[in-house]
Scaffold this motif. Structure first.
Motif, PDB file in Angstrom:
ATOM      1  N   CYS A 119       0.828  -1.209   0.000  1.00 54.60           N
ATOM      2  CA  CYS A 119       0.000   0.000   0.000  1.00 54.60           C
ATOM      3  C   CYS A 119       0.862   1.259   0.000  1.00 54.60           C
ATOM      4  CB  CYS A 119      -0.929   0.012   1.207  1.00 54.60           C
ATOM      5  SG  CYS A 119      -2.311  -1.124   1.056  1.00 54.60           S
ATOM      6  N   VAL A 170       2.271   1.755  -3.480  1.00 56.84           N
ATOM      7  CA  VAL A 170       1.229   2.247  -4.388  1.00 56.84           C
ATOM      8  C   VAL A 170       0.949   3.728  -4.133  1.00 56.84           C
ATOM      9  CG1 VAL A 170      -1.236   2.065  -4.926  1.00 56.84           C
ATOM     10  CG2 VAL A 170       0.170   0.014  -4.818  1.00 56.84           C
ATOM     11  N   LEU A 171       0.887   4.128  -2.862  1.00 55.58           N
ATOM     12  CA  LEU A 171       0.652   5.536  -2.534  1.00 55.58           C
ATOM     13  C   LEU A 171       1.798   6.425  -3.019  1.00 55.58           C
ATOM     14  CD1 LEU A 171      -0.897   5.324   1.042  1.00 55.58           C
ATOM     15  CD2 LEU A 171      -2.017   6.053  -1.066  1.00 55.58           C
ATOM     16  N   VAL A 223       3.887   5.826  -5.544  1.00 54.61           N
ATOM     17  CA  VAL A 223       3.827   5.882  -7.008  1.00 54.61           C
ATOM     18  C   VAL A 223       2.702   6.816  -7.452  1.00 54.61           C
ATOM     19  CG1 VAL A 223       3.303   4.505  -9.071  1.00 54.61           C
ATOM     20  CG2 VAL A 223       4.937   3.656  -7.384  1.00 54.61           C
ATOM     21  N   ALA A 224       1.555   6.764  -6.778  1.00 55.51           N
ATOM     22  CA  ALA A 224       0.436   7.652  -7.122  1.00 55.51           C
ATOM     23  C   ALA A 224       0.801   9.109  -6.850  1.00 55.51           C
ATOM     24  CB  ALA A 224      -0.812   7.261  -6.334  1.00 55.51           C
ATOM     25  N   TYR A 225       1.503   9.370  -5.753  1.00 50.44           N
ATOM     26  CA  TYR A 225       1.919  10.735  -5.406  1.00 50.44           C
ATOM     27  C   TYR A 225       2.880  11.297  -6.452  1.00 50.44           C
ATOM     28  CZ  TYR A 225       4.394  14.421  -2.859  1.00 50.44           C
ATOM     29  OH  TYR A 225       4.971  15.600  -2.496  1.00 50.44           O
ATOM     30  N   GLY A 251       3.412  10.170  -9.475  1.00 51.59           N
ATOM     31  CA  GLY A 251       2.720  10.244 -10.760  1.00 51.59           C
ATOM     32  C   GLY A 251       1.809  11.454 -10.860  1.00 51.59           C
ATOM     33  N   SER A 252       1.107  11.779  -9.771  1.00 55.44           N
ATOM     34  CA  SER A 252       0.222  12.950  -9.804  1.00 55.44           C
ATOM     35  C   SER A 252       1.027  14.243  -9.907  1.00 55.44           C
ATOM     36  CB  SER A 252      -0.690  12.976  -8.584  1.00 55.44           C
ATOM     37  OG  SER A 252       0.058  13.139  -7.398  1.00 55.44           O
TER      38      SER A 252
END
Length: 121
Positions: free
Chosen positions: A17, A20-21, A23-25, A27-28
Motif C-alpha cells: 500500500c 502504491v501511494l 507511485v500515485a503521489y 505520478g500525480s
C-alpha cells in the motif's frame, strides 16, 4: 494459520500500500505539471493562497523556473519537486545562459568594455 505468517502477510500488504501511494503521489506530481496552462482548480476549490509568483526569472544569465501546481498548495508537492529539482531534472528548473554582453547594460557601470569593429567590405 501461523501467527508469524499472518504478520508477514499484513506487513507485505502495508508495504504494498505504501509503494502504491508513493507511485500515485509521484505520478500525480508529473501529471499536474504536464497539464496545459488553462486547466486550473476553480478559485472556490483551490486551497492554495493567492499570491503573485513568477514562472520564470533570469538575472545576470542565471535563470530559475518555478512550477505551477494549477491551484494546489505548494507544500503538497514540495518534497516531490525537491527531488525533481535536485536529482531527476536539475537542468529543467535552473541554470545559466552564456551572457550576451552586447545586450546588457554592464558597460554603463564600467564593468566591461565593448569593442565595436567595423565590417570589412
Amino acid at each position: 494459520m501461523n501467527t508469524s505468517r499472518k504478520t508477514r502477510c499484513i506487513d507485505t500488504g502495508v508495504m504494498g500500500c505504501l509503494v502504491v501511494l508513493m507511485v500515485a503521489y509521484v505520478g500525480s506530481y508529473f501529471v499536474v505539471l504536464s497539464l496545459p496552462a488553462g486547466i486550473r482548480l476553480p478559485q472556490w476549490m483551490s486551497v492554495a493562497h493567492a499570491k503573485v509568483r513568477p514562472a520564470y526569472v533570469e538575472i545576470s544569465g542565471e535563470w530559475t523556473l518555478y512550477p505551477d501546481y494549477r491551484g494546489l498548495p505548494e507544500w503538497f508537492f514540495g518534497p516531490a519537486h525537491y527531488c525533481d529539482r535536485t536529482y531527476l531534472r536539475p537542468g529543467l528548473w535552473s541554470g545559466t545562459n552564456p551572457r550576451n554582453r552586447e545586450l546588457s547594460f554592464e558597460w554603463l557601470a564600467g564593468e566591461g568594455t565593448i569593442t565595436v569593429t567595423p565590417k570589412s567590405r
